[in-house]
Design an enzyme around this catalytic site. Structure first.
Site, PDB file in Angstrom:
ATOM      1  N   GLU A  78      -7.451   4.099  -6.093  1.00  0.00           N
ATOM      2  CA  GLU A  78      -6.690   2.348  -6.602  1.00  0.00           C
ATOM      3  C   GLU A  78      -5.623   2.528  -7.280  1.00  0.00           C
ATOM      4  OE1 GLU A  78      -9.763   3.705  -6.677  1.00  0.00           O
ATOM      5  OE2 GLU A  78     -11.127   1.918  -6.584  1.00  0.00           O
ATOM      6  N   ALA A 128     -11.980  -0.181   0.657  1.00  0.00           N
ATOM      7  CA  ALA A 128     -11.867  -0.654   0.865  1.00  0.00           C
ATOM      8  C   ALA A 128     -10.466  -0.798   2.207  1.00  0.00           C
ATOM      9  CB  ALA A 128     -11.190  -2.232  -0.426  1.00  0.00           C
ATOM     10  N   GLU A 150     -17.084   4.118  -4.692  1.00  0.00           N
ATOM     11  CA  GLU A 150     -18.483   3.607  -5.932  1.00  0.00           C
ATOM     12  C   GLU A 150     -19.473   3.405  -5.054  1.00  0.00           C
ATOM     13  OE1 GLU A 150     -14.295   1.238  -5.967  1.00  0.00           O
ATOM     14  OE2 GLU A 150     -14.848   0.843  -7.830  1.00  0.00           O
ATOM     15  N   GLY A 155     -13.156   2.249  -3.165  1.00  0.00           N
ATOM     16  CA  GLY A 155     -14.832   1.372  -2.569  1.00  0.00           C
ATOM     17  C   GLY A 155     -16.021   3.112  -2.251  1.00  0.00           C
TER      18      GLY A 155
HETATM   19  N1  3HC Z   1      -7.716   0.981   4.347  1.00  0.00           N
HETATM   20  C1  3HC Z   1      -7.861   0.577   5.655  1.00  0.00           C
HETATM   21  N2  3HC Z   1      -7.183   1.513   6.546  1.00  0.00           N
HETATM   22  C2  3HC Z   1      -7.019   3.100   6.390  1.00  0.00           C
HETATM   23  C3  3HC Z   1      -7.708   3.274   4.878  1.00  0.00           C
HETATM   24  C4  3HC Z   1      -7.969   2.660   3.649  1.00  0.00           C
HETATM   25  N3  3HC Z   1      -8.346   1.902   2.829  1.00  0.00           N
HETATM   26  N4  3HC Z   1      -7.329   4.718   4.396  1.00  0.00           N
HETATM   27  C5  3HC Z   1      -6.680   5.277   5.834  1.00  0.00           C
HETATM   28  N5  3HC Z   1      -6.726   4.211   6.879  1.00  0.00           N
HETATM   29  C6  3HC Z   1      -6.385   4.176   7.378  1.00  0.00           C
HETATM   30  C7  3HC Z   1      -4.075   4.815   7.918  1.00  0.00           C
HETATM   31  O1  3HC Z   1      -3.643   3.057   7.681  1.00  0.00           O
HETATM   32  C8  3HC Z   1      -4.693   5.374   9.408  1.00  0.00           C
HETATM   33  O2  3HC Z   1      -4.349   4.418  10.468  1.00  0.00           O
HETATM   34  P1  3HC Z   1      -3.384   4.632  11.543  1.00  0.00           P
HETATM   35  O3  3HC Z   1      -4.395   5.745  12.206  1.00  0.00           O
HETATM   36  O4  3HC Z   1      -3.920   3.579  12.313  1.00  0.00           O
HETATM   37  O5  3HC Z   1      -1.992   4.783  11.317  1.00  0.00           O
HETATM   38  C9  3HC Z   1      -5.384   5.930   9.265  1.00  0.00           C
HETATM   39  O6  3HC Z   1      -6.637   5.571   8.345  1.00  0.00           O
HETATM   40  C10 3HC Z   1      -5.766   8.022   9.169  1.00  0.00           C
HETATM   41  O7  3HC Z   1      -4.723   7.489   7.307  1.00  0.00           O
HETATM   42  P2  3HC Z   1      -3.768   8.552   7.384  1.00  0.00           P
HETATM   43  O8  3HC Z   1      -2.419   8.249   8.356  1.00  0.00           O
HETATM   44  O9  3HC Z   1      -3.297   8.232   6.001  1.00  0.00           O
HETATM   45  O10 3HC Z   1      -4.573  10.007   7.784  1.00  0.00           O
HETATM   46  P3  3HC Z   1      -4.586  10.738   6.169  1.00  0.00           P
HETATM   47  O11 3HC Z   1      -5.472  11.961   6.825  1.00  0.00           O
HETATM   48  O12 3HC Z   1      -2.955  11.382   6.118  1.00  0.00           O
HETATM   49  O13 3HC Z   1      -5.130  11.073   5.093  1.00  0.00           O
HETATM   50  C11 3HC Z   1      -6.536   9.414   3.804  1.00  0.00           C
HETATM   51  C12 3HC Z   1      -5.888  10.321   4.916  1.00  0.00           C
HETATM   52  C13 3HC Z   1      -6.846  10.536   2.201  1.00  0.00           C
HETATM   53  C14 3HC Z   1      -7.473   8.598   3.606  1.00  0.00           C
HETATM   54  C15 3HC Z   1      -5.208   8.523   3.114  1.00  0.00           C
HETATM   55  O14 3HC Z   1      -5.413   6.990   4.765  1.00  0.00           O
HETATM   56  C16 3HC Z   1      -5.931   7.306   1.759  1.00  0.00           C
HETATM   57  O15 3HC Z   1      -5.004   7.781   1.283  1.00  0.00           O
HETATM   58  N6  3HC Z   1      -5.896   6.240   2.221  1.00  0.00           N
HETATM   59  C17 3HC Z   1      -6.083   5.566   0.821  1.00  0.00           C
HETATM   60  C18 3HC Z   1      -7.309   5.478   0.126  1.00  0.00           C
HETATM   61  C19 3HC Z   1      -7.482   4.712  -0.824  1.00  0.00           C
HETATM   62  O16 3HC Z   1      -6.315   4.265  -1.434  1.00  0.00           O
HETATM   63  N7  3HC Z   1      -8.556   3.732  -1.056  1.00  0.00           N
HETATM   64  C20 3HC Z   1      -8.780   2.784  -2.049  1.00  0.00           C
HETATM   65  C21 3HC Z   1      -8.609   1.529  -0.931  1.00  0.00           C
HETATM   66  S1  3HC Z   1      -9.023   0.361  -2.669  1.00  0.00           S
HETATM   67  C22 3HC Z   1      -9.956   0.424  -2.918  1.00  0.00           C
HETATM   68  O17 3HC Z   1     -10.953   0.590  -2.367  1.00  0.00           O
HETATM   69  C23 3HC Z   1     -10.857  -0.997  -3.926  1.00  0.00           C
HETATM   70  C24 3HC Z   1     -12.511  -0.928  -4.275  1.00  0.00           C
HETATM   71  O18 3HC Z   1     -11.986  -0.482  -5.446  1.00  0.00           O
HETATM   72  C25 3HC Z   1     -12.366  -2.567  -4.305  1.00  0.00           C
END
Ligand code: 3HC
Length: 667
Positions: free
Chosen positions: A133, A69, A113, A110
Site C-alpha cells: 500500500e 483492493a 489482510e 487487502g
Molecule cells: N486493483 C485493480 N487492478 C489491478 C490490481 C489492483 N489491486 N492489481 C493488478 N491489477 C490489474 C492491472 O491493472 C492489470 O490490468 P490490465 O490487464 O487491464 O492492464 C492486471 O491486473 C495485471 O496487472 P499487471 O499488468 O501489473 O501484472 P503483473 O503480473 O506485472 O503484476 C501485480 C501483478 C504484482 C499484482 C501488480 O499488478 C501489482 O502490484 N498490483 C497492485 C498490488 C497492490 O498494490 N495492492 C494493494 C492495493 S491497495 C489495498 O489493498 C488497500 C487495502 O489495504 C485496504
C-alpha cells in the site's frame, strides 16, 4: 468438485468432502471492488450455517489469490449499502470453523489482510505476499498494521509494511507469515482441503491474529524506523504513517488499533501523494493499450537478438536481453571494439554483483548468453536486430540497407536512435513494415522506460511484438509518434532550455539544480547536461537552419562548448569537476557567460530566492511541451507523458509526472 456447487456475482461455493471451498473470482487479479466482500460474506455465512461443513478454504480463481483492493476504485466512496473490507475481516474473525486461506499468485494489500483474518494460511511455491500500500501512498487499511505485528513481531511488520516489498512464500514460511508451503499448484486445492480437515479434526481453538498478545513497544525501534522512512522517502508522508499505525499496535487494544489505522488510512488515501502514486500505477498499465492495436494482436517470436554496436548503449541493451533469458549477439566492426564491449559488459555485471543486485551465478549466466563478435553470421538467426551505433543518419541508413539483405524476411529491424528521422531509416531498410523505433534510456539495462516509435508503415504485429518484448524485459513501453526527439527528448530539451533560461535570468546553476532536487529529481538538469555532455546539444543546434549564430538563452551552453567545456568529460561544464570526481563545484566563469548572454538579450538578471518557483519554472516548461505533443498527435494520452518522465528521467513518482503535477498545481 462436488455436486454442491454454486456461484454468486464474485465467488463460487463448493463442497469438497466436508470442506466448503469459497473461490473469489474477479478477473484479472481478484481485486476487491465493491460487491466482492458482500459475495464472500454471503458464502461464508452459508458455510457457517451448514452443519455438514467442518472447515472452510478461501482461495482465488485466475491463478492468484487477491492482489488487493481495486486500485481504480480506491479514490471513490464505497457504496453505502455494500459490505466493506472491514465487514469481511470481521466475518472471518467470527468463524467458529477453521478458515484456511489457500494462497497462490499474489496475496497483496487487502489480499494479505484477508488472509491474515483467516485462522491459517497455506501457499503454493511461487506465491508472493505483502503489503504494498505504501507504494500507493497510504498505509494498509484493513488491519495489516495491527495483525502483522501481533503475528510476526514489530521488526518484520515494519520491514514488510514500510518497504511494501513482496515476500516470497519460502520466506513467508520461515517467518511465520504462512503456516504451510505446498510444492505443486496442481494439487494445492486438494492439499489445502486435506490441511483444513486435519485442523478441524484436531479440535483445538484455532488461532486468530487478533488474539495474539500486542507486541511490546520499542521507542528505539520506532524512532529508527521513522528516521529511515523520512530519509528514504524524502518528501512523502505515507511511509511515516505506516510506522505510526504499527506503533499503535503496541499501545492500543486490537479493535481501537483498527479504528486508528482506518482513520490514518483515510487521511493518507486522500493526499496528493496517494492520488499521484495511484495515477502512475494505473497509467503504467494503460500505456500498453494502443489505439488501433487490438488486444490479442499476433506477435512475432523473439528469442535471439542481435545488437549492432557495442558502445555504452549497445552493451546496455544486450544486457537487458541477456538478463531476461535471451541469447544476444553484439556485432562490432573492429576486434578492439569487441574487446571493449566485453570489458564493458563484465564491468557492469561485476558492479551489479558488488551492489547485490545479482548473484555471481546470475551474472555468469547472463554473461554466457552474450556473444560479442565481428562476425555477422548471427544476423541470419536473428528475430530482432537493434541498431545502436553513432547518431549519424547516413551511417544508419547505410547499415539498414545492408541489414535488409543479411536478415531473415520476418526479422524485426529496430533503431535505438533518440532523435534522427526514423521514417527515413525505415525507408532505407527496404522493409518499413518490419521496422520500429526502440529507444532505450541510459543505463539501458536499468532504466525502466522504453520508447516505442510507431512509424507510418509499421505492421501492427511488429508494434505489438515490441510492446510485448518490453514487458518481458520488465520495461514500461510508451508509444511515441514520429518527431525529432520523440516524446522523451523533445521534452527533455525544453526542460533543460528552461533551466538555462533561469540561468540567463539570474539564477545560479547550484540554485537551479538544488531546486529540482528538492522537488524530487535525483539530479538537477544542469548536472544531467554536464554528465551527458554539452557537445550533443551543441552539435544539434549547429546542424539546425541558422546554426548557433543568433543569440538566444541556449547560447550560454554554446559558449561553454566554445570554451571546450563539455561537462564532466572535460572536467568543466556548468560546473568544475576535480579530475576523477563527479562532485560539481560552482564556477564564477559560468555566471559571467550567463550575464553576457543576458545583457545581449536585454534580459534584466535578478536574484532568485524561491526554490519552489525555480522548480515550477522548469516543470511548467515540461507540461507546456507535453500539451504540444498531444496537439501534434505524438503522444497518445497525457498519462503516457507522465509515465515517460517517471520511468525515464526520475520525475518523482509521488508527484505523478509533469502533466499530473501541473494540472494539480494550477487547479
Ligand atoms: N486493483 C485493480 N487492478 C489491478 C490490481 C489492483 N489491486 N492489481 C493488478 N491489477 C490489474 C492491472 O491493472 C492489470 O490490468 P490490465 O490487464 O487491464 O492492464 C492486471 O491486473 C495485471 O496487472 P499487471 O499488468 O501489473 O501484472 P503483473 O503480473 O506485472 O503484476 C501485480 C501483478 C504484482 C499484482 C501488480 O499488478 C501489482 O502490484 N498490483 C497492485 C498490488 C497492490 O498494490 N495492492 C494493494 C492495493 S491497495 C489495498 O489493498 C488497500 C487495502 O489495504 C485496504
Amino acid at each position: 468438485m462436488s455436486s454442491l456447487s454454486s456461484k454468486n456475482s464474485f465467488s463460487t461455493y463448493d463442497i469438497i468432502n466436508t470442506v466448503a471451498v469459497i473461490t473469489i473470482d474477479n478477473p484479472p487479479v481478484n481485486a476487491v471492488s465493491p460487491g466482492v466482500p458482500g459475495a464472500l460474506i454471503a458464502n461464508l455465512k452459508r458455510a457457517f450455517k451448514d452443519d455438514g461443513v467442518v472447515a472452510i478454504v478461501l482461495r482465488g480463481a485466475n491463478n492468484t489469490f487477491i492482489a488487493g483492493a481495486d486500485i481504480a476504485k480506491i479514490g471513490q466512496p464505497w457504496p453505502k449499502d455494500e459490505p466493506t473490507f472491514t465487514d469481511l475481516c470481521d466475518c472471518l474473525d467470527s468463524s467458529t470453523k477453521p478458515v484456511i486461506a489457500a494462497l497462490s499468485g499474489f496475496a497483496l494489500g487487502g489480499g494479505s489482510e484477508i488472509a491474515l483474518s483467516c485462522n491459517y494460511r497455506v501457499a503454493v511455491v511461487g506465491t508472493r505476499l505483502g503489503q504494498p500500500e505504501v507504494n500507493l501512498g497510504f498505509p494498509p487499511g484493513a488491519g495489516a498494521t495491527q495483525r502483522l505485528p501481533r503475528l510476526l513481531g514489530l521488526e518484520h511488520a515494519l520491514d514488510i509494511i514500510v518497504s511494501g516489498r513482496h515476500v516470497k512464500a519460502e520466506e513467508a514460511l520461515s517467518i511465520g507469515y504462512i503456516d504451510h508451503l505446498f510444492n505443486s499448484s496442481d494439487t494445492v486445492l486438494d492439499d489445502a482441503v486435506q490441511f483444513a480437515i486435519e485442523k478441524a479434526s484436531a479440535g483445538k481453538p484455532h488461532p486468530r491474529c487478533r488474539d495474539y498478545p500486542a507486541p511490546a513497544p520499542s521507542q528505539e525501534l520506532f524512532a529508527a524506523a521513522r528516521a529511515e522512512a523520512e530519509k528514504k522517502y524524502r518528501g512523502r508522508t505515507s511511509p511515516v504513517a505506516c510506522v505510526k499505525c504499527i506503533e499503535l499496535s503496541a499501545s492500543l487494544p486490537f479493535d481501537q488499533g483498527l479504528v486508528a489505522e482506518r482513520e490514518i488510512f483515510e487521511a493518507e488515501r486522500q493526499s496528493l501523494e496517494s492520488r499521484a502514486l495511484r495515477h502512475v500505477f494505473l497509467s503504467e498499465r494503460e500505456v500498453s493499450k494502443v489505439p488501433g492495436i487490438a488486444k490479442g494482436t499476433p506477435t512475432r517470436p523473439v528469442t535471439h537478438c542481435v545488437v549492432i554496436g557495442g558502445g555504452l548503449m549497445g552493451t546496455g541493451i544486450a544486457m537487458c536481453f541477456a538478463d531476461h533469458g535471451m541469447a544476444v549477439t553484439v556485432i562490432e566492426v573492429l576486434p578492439e571494439a569487441v574487446d571493449q564491449a566485453n570489458q564493458r559488459i563484465a564491468k557492469r555485471y561485476s558492479s551489479d554483483v558488488a551492489k547485490n543486485r545479482l548473484s555471481d551465478a546470475q551474472a555468469a549466466e547472463a554473461i554466457s548468453r552474450i556473444v560479442c563478435t565481428t562476425d555477422r553470421s548471427a544476423l541470419v538467426e536473428a528475430d530482432l536486430v537493434v541498431e545502436a551505433i553513432f547518431e549519424d543518419l547516413a551511417l544508419k541508413q547505410e547499415l539498414f540497407s545492408k541489414l535488409a539483405m543479411e536478415c531473415r524476411d520476418d526479422a524485426i529491424l529496430a533503431s535505438n536512435t533518440s532523435y534522427l528521422d526514423i521514417e527515413a531509416l525505415a525507408a532505407s531498410s527496404g522493409r518499413p513494415a518490419s521496422f520500429v523505433g526502440m529507444h532505450f534510456f541510459s543505463p539501458a539495462h536499468a532504466t525502466k522506460l522504453l520508447e516505442v516509435v510507431r512509424t507510418s508503415s509499421v505492421d501492427d504485429n511488429v508494434l505489438a511484438t515490441a510492446l510485448g518484448l518490453a514487458k518481458k524485459l520488465r520495461k514500461v513501453p510508451v508509444v511515441s509518434g514520429v518527431c525529432e526527439g520523440f516524446i522523451a527528448n523533445r521534452m527533455f530539451s525544453k526542460y533543460t532550455n528552461a533551466a538555462i533560461s533561469a540561468l540567463a535570468h539570474g539564477a545560479t546553476p547550484t540554485q537551479i539544480d538544488t531546486a529540482l532536487k528538492s522537488f524530487g529529481f535525483p539530479m538537477g538538469p544542469l548536472e544531467v547536461l554536464d554528465m551527458a555532455g554539452l557537445e550533443i546539444g551543441w552539435a544539434r543546434r549547429k546542424s539546425q537552419p541558422g546554426g548557433t549564430k543568433a543569440v538566444s538563452e541556449a547560447s550560454i551552453a554554446d559558449r561553454l562548448c566554445e570554451l571546450s567545456r563539455f561537462g564532466q568529460k572535460t572536467n568543466r561544464g556548468f560546473y568544475i569537476y576535480e579530475p576523477g570526481s563527479r562532485v560539481p563545484v560552482p564556477d564564477e566563469d559560468v555566471l559571467r557567460v550567463a550575464k553576457d548572454v543576458a545583457h545581449e538579450l536585454h534580459i534584466e538578471q535578478r536574484p532568485f530566492t524561491d526554490e519552489r518557483k525555480l522548480a515550477e519554472w522548469c516543470v511548467k516548461a515540461l507540461a507546456d511541451e507535453g500539451h504540444e505533443l498531444l496537439k501534434d498527435d505524438i503522444a497518445i494520452r497525457e498519462s503516457d507523458i507522465d509515465v515517460v518522465w517517471v520511468n525515464g528521467f526520475g520525475f518523482p513518482r509521488h508527484k505523478g509526472g509533469p502533466m499530473f503535477w501541473s494540472a494539480q498545481a494550477s487547479s
